[in-house]
Design an enzyme around this catalytic site. Structure first.
Site, PDB file in Angstrom:
ATOM      1  N   THR A 164       0.846  -1.218   0.000  1.00 19.55           N
ATOM      2  CA  THR A 164       0.000   0.000   0.000  1.00 19.55           C
ATOM      3  C   THR A 164       0.876   1.261   0.000  1.00 19.55           C
ATOM      4  O   THR A 164       2.006   1.182   0.425  1.00 19.55           O
ATOM      5  CB  THR A 164      -0.850  -0.039   1.288  1.00 19.55           C
ATOM      6  N   VAL A 165       0.175   2.316  -0.379  1.00 20.06           N
ATOM      7  CA  VAL A 165       0.929   3.576  -0.217  1.00 20.06           C
ATOM      8  C   VAL A 165       0.193   4.454   0.780  1.00 20.06           C
ATOM      9  O   VAL A 165      -1.035   4.474   0.836  1.00 20.06           O
ATOM     10  CB  VAL A 165       1.141   4.349  -1.535  1.00 20.06           C
TER      11      VAL A 165
ATOM     12  N   MET B  50       2.055   1.398   6.056  1.00 16.79           N
ATOM     13  CA  MET B  50       1.465   0.523   5.033  1.00 16.79           C
ATOM     14  C   MET B  50       2.169  -0.829   5.031  1.00 16.79           C
ATOM     15  O   MET B  50       3.266  -0.971   5.551  1.00 16.79           O
ATOM     16  CB  MET B  50       1.594   1.189   3.669  1.00 16.79           C
TER      17      MET B  50
END
Length: 540
Positions: A359-360, A440
């Site tokens: 994820t960012v 993340m």
């Protein structure tokens, strides 16, 4: 020259700013956020612009075809946005079993759910932004058209994705057809781009332009929507036009717990942020007074996390489908009951028995008091491996987390939100904003949230040090992974307490985070960014 070779310890300092600050995992994306603020936008506009830029400069972790969540602090109040996507109305567990699967496939078109990212940008812009969505997407479009050089961690992850999809394609002709557009889009030279090599994405730029000009309607109702549905169905997926045209994001009331005087906020289920809050509650209920560098503190925290995660995986799904309420799982009674299971030795956790009844991440802040905690993801890197040809749209595989077992809370049903790993965090104290934070990385995320909050609140570490602290990660049973620089004497002591400790050679699975805090007296902003990725902070 090896850009991933780092033989010496590197030290970063907390970054300070007065007018605005953006912290994220890519330098160019951080600069985009500040550029938008300098152009008259606020922290909300900056968050959208940065998020859009990240789909260009970090496609290994997110994209236009993914999900998003946000916590937005504005005018003294915190607002939550759930922009995760539902399963198709045409899908069912029976249909998947009828195709010969005994569990949801991980890649391909079947686990593709409705993307929420474009709708999230449009909705946050409409409600709280100062600039048009078209204006905020301009820098991301420019990056896609003009190109940018790959950063080290980006290049590393891109190559890993290439090798994964290549191996799957070589083994199976069906996968070769499914992933063909991925290779055409992200490996047009029959190889992944190299670190430092210039990458351009003209199709991606065109898609962003259409999203901006139509406030994302083109993505859900227009030609782009038709291309998405056609691609998914071509490869055996279930997404239909109505799934896209009927999609709506949802504003939600954030949930919180008080951890030693600070209120820690998360998005409610279907996100897993509640797991972090449950772990904090259990840890406090255990009566353990945290001591920095103390094995007993680490043991108690690992055990609390283990219990919270076991219950989270059992119960968390779309809230209306949960077998137990959020309030009960965040209650003092629950925390005390679970804390009672923690002893001197590592345990094998059993799920809680309720009483009857990838994820960012980015964070932004401005001098008007606005602050945003924003996260978006395609899940598992590039997601499903299904790419809409010519558009730059890599579709997520969030549906892979659905279960085909009817008794499970996360059982696959038409039009349902699945358990979602991505979680933005936020901290307040006495009703005032302290700031946004996030870590993340799949199931590491709640564990990272817990550790970052503890580092900040329990040990008074500055934002950069709170992120740099070597991390642990519970992965199941009694197994705990620790980073390469995790203190060896603590690893040995945890081993003696019954934990199966594995010292990892790489920090890539331990999360990548950002923090922005606001000084309550001066209003000065301070931020830390992640040393585990190409993290950067831009200031104004």
């Amino acid at each position: 020259m090896d850009y991933l070779y780092h033989p010496f310890t590197s030290r970063r300092h907390t970054v300070f700013a007065k007018n605005g600050i953006v912290a994220t995992s890519q330098p160019l994306a951080a600069q985009v956020g500040v550029e938008i603020m300098r152009s008259g936008g606020n922290a909300i506009d900056a968050a959208i612009a940065t998020a859009a830029a990240l789909t260009v400069v970090e496609p290994t972790g997110n994209g236009i075809g993914g999900d998003a969540f946000a916590l937005v602090w504005t005018k003294g109040k915190l607002h939550g946005l759930n922009a995760s996507g539902r399963s198709s109305q045409a899908i069912s567990a029976e249909k998947i079993k009828g195709l010969g699967y005994d569990k949801m496939p991980t890649y391909g078109a079947i686990p593709v759910t409705v993307p929420g990212v474009p709708a999230a940008w449009a909705e946050v812009s409409r409600k709280y932004g100062k600039l048009s969505l078209s204006k905020t997407l301009e820098p991301a479009i420019r990056l896609a058209e003009e190109g940018f050089p790959l950063t080290p961690i980006l290049g590393k992850l891109w190559r890993a994705a290439y090798e994964k999809f290549k191996a799957m394609s070589d083994e199976n002709q069906k996968d070769e057809e499914t992933f063909a557009a991925w290779f055409e889009t992200f490996a047009p030279k029959n190889r992944p781009p190299k670190i430092g090599e210039i990458w351009t994405a003209p199709g991606h730029a065109d898609t962003l332009r259409k999203i901006g000009e139509t406030d994302a309607r083109e993505f859900y109702e227009g030609e782009l929507a038709e291309k998405i549905v056609s691609t998914v169905q071509k490869h055996g997926g279930f997404l239909e036009k109505d799934d896209l045209s009927n999609y709506k994001v949802k504003w939600v009331d954030p949930i919180s717990t008080n951890y030693r005087g600070y209120d820690v906020w998360e998005i409610p289920p279907n996100g897993q942020g509640m797991v972090a809050l449950m772990a904090m509650n259990i840890h406090q209920a255990s009566g353990c007074a945290p001591v920095y560098g103390d094995v007993e503190t680490l043991h108690q925290q690992i055990e609390a996390m283990k219990l919270a995660f076991t219950d989270g995986k059992k119960f968390i799904t779309e809230e209306s489908h949960m077998q137990i309420s959020v309030e009960d799982l965040l209650s003092d009674e629950y925390a005390k009951e679970r804390a009672g299971h923690i002893g001197d030795e590592a345990i094998l956790p059993e799920p809680y028995n309720p009483p009857k009844g990838g994820t960012v991440y980015l964070a932004t802040a401005d001098d008007e008091g606005n602050m945003v905690s924003f996260i978006q993801s395609n899940y598992m890197g590039f997601g499903s491996g299904v790419v809409v040809p010519g558009t730059g749209i890599a579709l997520q595989n969030r549906g892979a987390d659905f279960s085909l077992i009817p008794e499970d809370a996360n059982y696959l049903e038409p039009g349902k939100l699945s358990y979602n790993t991505i979680i933005p965090g936020f901290v307040t104290k006495n009703g005032n904003a302290v700031g946004p934070f996030g870590v993340m990385g799949g199931y590491m995320q709640p564990q990272g949230h817990f550790q970052v909050v503890s580092n900040t609140v329990d040990y008074a570490l500055n934002p950069q040090a709170a992120l740099d602290q070597p991390r642990w990660q519970w992965v199941g049973g009694k197994t705990v992974h620790v980073e390469p620089d995790f203190p060896n004497h603590l690893a040995q002591a945890l081993q003696r307490k019954g934990h199966d400790i594995h010292i990892m050679t790489d920090s890539g699975t331990f999360g990548r985070g950002q923090i922005i805090w606001r000084d309550s007296e001066t209003g000065v902003l301070q931020a830390g960014t992640e040393s585990r990725t190409d993290g950067s902070i831009a200031v104004w």
